[in-house]
Every structure is written in C-alpha cells, then in structure tokens.
Design a protein around this motif. Structure first.
Motif, PDB file in Angstrom:
ATOM      1  N   SER A  34       1.736 -11.275   7.029  1.00 27.82           N
ATOM      2  CA  SER A  34       3.514 -12.409   7.101  1.00 27.82           C
ATOM      3  C   SER A  34       3.345 -12.157   8.598  1.00 27.82           C
ATOM      4  N   GLY A  35       3.258 -11.987   9.263  1.00 26.11           N
ATOM      5  CA  GLY A  35       3.465 -12.113  11.118  1.00 26.11           C
ATOM      6  C   GLY A  35       4.092 -10.771  11.590  1.00 26.11           C
ATOM      7  N   ARG A  36       5.032 -10.072  10.571  1.00 31.36           N
ATOM      8  CA  ARG A  36       5.611  -9.407  10.881  1.00 31.36           C
ATOM      9  C   ARG A  36       4.815  -7.627  11.672  1.00 31.36           C
ATOM     10  N   LEU A  37       5.362  -7.938  12.539  1.00 26.42           N
ATOM     11  CA  LEU A  37       5.608  -6.284  13.366  1.00 26.42           C
ATOM     12  C   LEU A  37       5.925  -4.978  13.009  1.00 26.42           C
ATOM     13  N   VAL A  38       5.880  -3.954  12.645  1.00 25.14           N
ATOM     14  CA  VAL A  38       6.659  -3.152  12.589  1.00 25.14           C
ATOM     15  C   VAL A  38       6.266  -2.098  12.458  1.00 25.14           C
ATOM     16  N   PRO A  39       7.515  -1.231  13.593  1.00 25.22           N
ATOM     17  CA  PRO A  39       6.426   0.207  14.105  1.00 25.22           C
ATOM     18  C   PRO A  39       6.863   1.371  12.712  1.00 25.22           C
ATOM     19  N   TYR A  40       5.888   1.999  13.445  1.00 24.22           N
ATOM     20  CA  TYR A  40       5.533   3.499  12.527  1.00 24.22           C
ATOM     21  C   TYR A  40       5.388   5.052  13.229  1.00 24.22           C
ATOM     22  N   PRO A  41       6.264   5.515  12.744  1.00 25.61           N
ATOM     23  CA  PRO A  41       6.734   7.170  13.779  1.00 25.61           C
ATOM     24  C   PRO A  41       5.435   7.996  14.347  1.00 25.61           C
ATOM     25  N   THR A  42       5.680   7.559  15.411  1.00 25.05           N
ATOM     26  CA  THR A  42       4.459   9.290  15.435  1.00 25.05           C
ATOM     27  C   THR A  42       4.754   9.843  16.026  1.00 25.05           C
ATOM     28  N   ARG A  80      10.926   3.204  -7.058  1.00 28.52           N
ATOM     29  CA  ARG A  80      11.532   4.205  -6.898  1.00 28.52           C
ATOM     30  C   ARG A  80       9.709   4.335  -8.107  1.00 28.52           C
ATOM     31  N   VAL A  81       9.446   5.663  -8.302  1.00 30.33           N
ATOM     32  CA  VAL A  81       8.178   5.304  -8.645  1.00 30.33           C
ATOM     33  C   VAL A  81       8.498   6.782  -8.870  1.00 30.33           C
ATOM     34  N   PRO A  82       7.114   7.875  -9.719  1.00 35.26           N
ATOM     35  CA  PRO A  82       7.173   9.112 -10.429  1.00 35.26           C
ATOM     36  C   PRO A  82       6.225   9.502  -9.186  1.00 35.26           C
ATOM     37  N   ASP A  83       5.606   9.385  -8.519  1.00 33.77           N
ATOM     38  CA  ASP A  83       5.410  10.091  -7.585  1.00 33.77           C
ATOM     39  C   ASP A  83       4.107   9.778  -6.911  1.00 33.77           C
ATOM     40  N   TYR A  84       4.176  10.495  -5.370  1.00 38.70           N
ATOM     41  CA  TYR A  84       4.259  10.708  -3.931  1.00 38.70           C
ATOM     42  C   TYR A  84       2.465   9.607  -4.524  1.00 38.70           C
ATOM     43  N   GLY A  85       1.242   9.531  -4.850  1.00 41.82           N
ATOM     44  CA  GLY A  85       0.644   8.712  -5.126  1.00 41.82           C
ATOM     45  C   GLY A  85       0.754   7.551  -5.049  1.00 41.82           C
ATOM     46  N   THR A  86       1.708   7.325  -5.967  1.00 49.31           N
ATOM     47  CA  THR A  86       2.090   5.865  -6.496  1.00 49.31           C
ATOM     48  C   THR A  86       3.248   5.374  -5.301  1.00 49.31           C
ATOM     49  N   ALA A  87       3.875   6.160  -4.798  1.00 45.69           N
ATOM     50  CA  ALA A  87       4.819   5.512  -4.014  1.00 45.69           C
ATOM     51  C   ALA A  87       3.923   5.127  -2.284  1.00 45.69           C
ATOM     52  N   ALA A  88       2.694   6.371  -2.433  1.00 47.35           N
ATOM     53  CA  ALA A  88       1.516   5.664  -1.240  1.00 47.35           C
ATOM     54  C   ALA A  88       1.326   4.587  -1.399  1.00 47.35           C
ATOM     55  N   GLN A  89       0.602   3.808  -2.921  1.00 50.44           N
ATOM     56  CA  GLN A  89      -0.079   2.670  -2.683  1.00 50.44           C
ATOM     57  C   GLN A  89       0.796   1.633  -2.300  1.00 50.44           C
ATOM     58  N   VAL A  90       2.254   1.536  -3.274  1.00 47.53           N
ATOM     59  CA  VAL A  90       3.458   0.618  -3.079  1.00 47.53           C
ATOM     60  C   VAL A  90       3.746   0.992  -1.656  1.00 47.53           C
ATOM     61  N   PHE A  91       3.677   1.675  -0.629  1.00 52.26           N
ATOM     62  CA  PHE A  91       4.095   1.350   0.524  1.00 52.26           C
ATOM     63  C   PHE A  91       2.945   0.473   1.017  1.00 52.26           C
ATOM     64  N   ASN A  92       1.781   0.864   0.508  1.00 53.18           N
ATOM     65  CA  ASN A  92       0.238   0.247   1.449  1.00 53.18           C
ATOM     66  C   ASN A  92       0.122  -1.220   1.387  1.00 53.18           C
ATOM     67  N   ALA A  93       0.847  -1.619   0.267  1.00 53.53           N
ATOM     68  CA  ALA A  93       0.697  -2.561  -0.300  1.00 53.53           C
ATOM     69  C   ALA A  93       2.296  -4.061   0.258  1.00 53.53           C
ATOM     70  N   LEU A  94       3.285  -3.089   0.506  1.00 51.98           N
ATOM     71  CA  LEU A  94       4.556  -3.524   0.785  1.00 51.98           C
ATOM     72  C   LEU A  94       4.017  -3.992   2.716  1.00 51.98           C
ATOM     73  N   ALA A  95       2.904  -3.011   3.683  1.00 54.00           N
ATOM     74  CA  ALA A  95       3.070  -3.015   4.664  1.00 54.00           C
ATOM     75  C   ALA A  95       1.963  -3.515   4.536  1.00 54.00           C
ATOM     76  N   SER A  96       0.914  -4.096   3.950  1.00 62.44           N
ATOM     77  CA  SER A  96      -0.138  -5.341   3.947  1.00 62.44           C
ATOM     78  C   SER A  96       1.192  -6.638   3.715  1.00 62.44           C
ATOM     79  N   LEU A  97       1.239  -6.525   3.070  1.00 62.60           N
ATOM     80  CA  LEU A  97       2.486  -7.978   2.736  1.00 62.60           C
ATOM     81  C   LEU A  97       2.906  -8.886   4.160  1.00 62.60           C
ATOM     82  N   VAL A  98       3.780  -7.659   4.832  1.00 63.56           N
ATOM     83  CA  VAL A  98       4.121  -7.606   6.054  1.00 63.56           C
ATOM     84  C   VAL A  98       3.586  -8.271   6.929  1.00 63.56           C
ATOM     85  N   ALA A  99       2.672  -7.735   7.706  1.00 67.42           N
ATOM     86  CA  ALA A  99       1.713  -7.702   8.410  1.00 67.42           C
ATOM     87  C   ALA A  99       1.314  -8.761   8.070  1.00 67.42           C
TER      88      ALA A  99
END
Length: 400
Positions: A170-178, A149-168
């Motif tokens: 590791s070789g794990r493919l995670v689908p994202y919505p269209t 949990r974070v205080p604002d949308y911008g920080t949430a986006a930064q956490v999301f980008n970092a987590l998505a990068s680390l998951v990728a």
C-alpha cells in the motif's frame, strides 16, 4: 421437612450451576478482545511476499487457524490499497432466568478492518488468554489496537509476513525493531533502585524474545545510567545522540538485587533490515469507465489485448486441508485431471500434483495461474509426494 427442604435447595442450586457452567455453554462463548491481557513480544523481521496475490493467498490458506478480534474464525479475507478486511462469524450466548436458563446461539458477523494508512507497527506476540490460541499478530493503529490470534509461532509468522507485505504494497513504511527493547525516562519514584541517586537515565520496560537486547542480558526494570561510556540523561538524548552512531551498545545498568552490570548488545547491520521487493504493490485502479478496484486489478490481472493464455491441458482445484498443512501457508493449485495427448501429459504431469510456481512467480490460486503463463515454454515448480521438482511445459497459441 428440614431435610427435604435442604435437598430441594441443593438440587435447584445444582441445576443453576449446570446451566451456567456446562461444557456446551462454555464452548460457545467468544474469547473476547485481548487489550486487557498481558503478552510477550518476539523480535521478528518480515519475510516479504513477492506479490499481493501471494500474500493474500497465504492468508486464505490459513482459514481455520486464525481467530479474529472478537473470537471468531476468519473465513474471508479481502484487501486493496486502502486496507485489509477479515470477516468471520462469532456465536454469542444469551442466558435468561434465575434458576433455569436457555442457551441461545446468536450468530454475529465480525469484521476486523486494518486501514493501512493508520498502521503504526506490527508485532508478533505470545498471549496468555487461551490455551489454544497462544500466539498472535498485533496491529497498532493510530487510535486503537487490533489482533489476529493463532495456535502456534509458525502460523503467527505466516500471518505477520502476509500483513507486512500487504502494508508495504500500500506504500506504508512500518519500522521494525533493531535493538528489541522498550524504555521510559527515570522518575523520582525510581530512586529506590540501589545506586540510582538522581532522576536521570532510562528504565527498561520491555525486552523482546530473541532480540539483541535479550542476548545482551538487558532485563526489564534495569536502570540504564550510561551507554558506550556516555551518561544517559533520558530516552530522547540517548536515541538522538548515542544510538544512531553505534554498531554495538554497552549499557551500564543498575539492578535491585545485583551489583551494577554492563550489558553488551550487538546491533544487526543496517543493510540486513528487511526491504520490500520491487513490484510489491497494489495495481492502480483504472479510469471511471472501468470502475475496477485496486484489489480486483491485482488479484485478477487482465490478459493484454490480443494475447491469449496458452492451453496446457489440465483442470485445477484448491488445496485440501491436508495439503494446506503440507504447504505450511504457501499458496498453490492442485491438478485434478489431465487431458489425453495434452502438453501437460507430454511433460509427465500427473493428477494430484501441486503447482507452486509458474515462471518464477507464486501461483495464488487455480484462477491465478492463467495470467502467469507465457507463450512458448512455461516453467512450473511442482510438489509431488512431498518433494519439489521443476517441470518445463511447452505451449501453443490456443485458449487456456
């Protein structure tokens, strides 16, 4: 006597309430898990980091802004090819007694672990549980859900980008919505919807904020009976036979208080879907004799044998809290002092200059600059007084 008795009871009751509801006691209570709370989801695609060091450094720069699963501020981040571990300390409140209570601070170490092989999805969400931490990143695992949990949308986006990068990495493919919507099959219980005469079709159960579905006016509780002039039997039939062939979707929907409507939804082109950059991967672990973990190998790459990092003539430190706000989640190193007559002085670098990149690669930390340097000329991206500029620094074959 009756008045004195009533006064004593009121006094004792007031003391009782003050012990349980004092501001100090409330401030120490952990926020608790969020699985039972509602949340809105944003339609969001990740901006991948170029390297593991960059992603992990971005998380470290957000210390003091990220709250873990049980309500503590994350103070330590660690990751390797197997998962992410976020550590923090949560203070629990223990109270005892009927009319009088003692508030005891009991530090408990909180560990939020994300095994990459279990990640099913990442979601950027808005929460309704706390006025301060109103946004978050939800990690769906095979058998549970974890949240930062974070205080604002911008920080949430930064956490999301970092987590998505680390998951990728590791070789794990995670689908994202269209489309950006969730559905379920129509059942007999939905036949109260005007115009819905049989248990066929889909019910919209969720629409992501900012998604193509929202822009096309698709709404929660809409009953979808046809799509692109083809009858919709259920979700499986729609997702297998109709959606894969379409660049846009015309949903005919039935609504409780409105006449039937057609929602025109334009899907984003497939080539716009996010793809991890080449080279985004955890370094392979070395042989048993070295006993070096993937995380260690990635965050501190060894200098090739026989090669010596060049000396530029300055010392570095981590960014301060004020500088972290200016960086907005980017990793960097800050110059503390410059040696007289050094290459850095000749390049007109100055103390308090913030070094962002070296030779096109993000600088993850003061210790992470050395592996990025090359023999000869080094190109630095520098921030000075809020403005970015490129500085070229020559190098000699001496130690860094």
């Amino acid at each position: 006597m009756p008045r004195l008795f009533r006064g004593s009871v009121i006094l004792l009751f007031g003391l009782f309430l003050s012990c349980f509801f004092s501001p100090a006691a409330r401030a120490l209570e952990p926020l608790g898990p969020v699985s039972s709370y509602g949340m809105d989801e944003y339609w969001y695609w990740p901006n991948y980091h170029p390297s593991v060091e960059s992603a992990l450094g971005a998380l470290k720069n957000l210390q003091g802004k990220v709250v873990g699963w049980q309500g503590s501020y994350i103070t330590q981040w660690d990751a390797d090819a197997y998962g992410l571990r976020a550590l923090g300390t949560v203070v629990e409140v223990q109270q005892s007694g009927l009319f009088f209570s003692n508030t005891v601070q009991v530090p408990q170490v909180e560990s939020t672990v994300i095994p990459f092989e279990e990640v099913q999805g990442l979601h950027l969400v808005r929460l309704f549980i706390d006025r301060q931490f109103t946004f978050g990143v939800r990690c769906d695992l095979k058998s549970e859900m974890k949240m930062f949990r974070v205080p604002d949308y911008g920080t949430a986006a930064q956490v999301f980008n970092a987590l998505a990068s680390l998951v990728a990495a590791s070789g794990r493919l995670v689908p994202y919505p269209t489309l950006g919507a969730y559905f379920r099959d129509v059942t007999e219980k939905d036949l109260w919807i005007p115009g819905l005469k049989e248990a066929k079709g889909m019910i919209v159960t969720g629409v992501m904020i900012g998604s193509p579905a929202q822009k096309g006016d698709l709404r929660v509780r809409d009953a979808v009976v046809s799509c692109n002039d083809q009858p919709v039997e259920n979700f499986a039939q729609w997702s297998e036979q109709i959606k894969p062939k379409a660049a846009s979707l015309d949903f005919k929907v039935l609504r409780k208080s409105s006449p039937p409507a057609v929602c025109h939804v334009v899907l984003p082109p497939g080539d716009l879907a996010p793809r991890p950059p080449q080279g985004l991967a955890f370094a392979a672990a070395k042989g048993p004799s070295t006993a070096q973990s993937p995380a260690t190998a990635q965050t501190a790459p060894p200098v090739p044998e026989g090669a010596v990092p060049p000396k530029l003539g300055f010392s570095l430190r981590y960014p301060s809290e004020a500088e972290k706000k200016i960086l907005s989640g980017r990793t960097a190193a800050v110059i503390v002092e410059i040696s007289p007559g050094s290459l850095a002085e000749k390049a007109l670098l100055k103390p308090e200059d913030i070094l962002l990149e070296c030779n096109g690669k993000t600088i993850p930390s003061p210790e992470g600059l050395g592996p990025l340097l090359v023999q000869g000329e080094n190109v630095l991206l520098v921030m000075r007084n809020g403005k970015e500029m490129t500085v070229r620094v020559g190098a000699t074959l001496v130690s860094y």
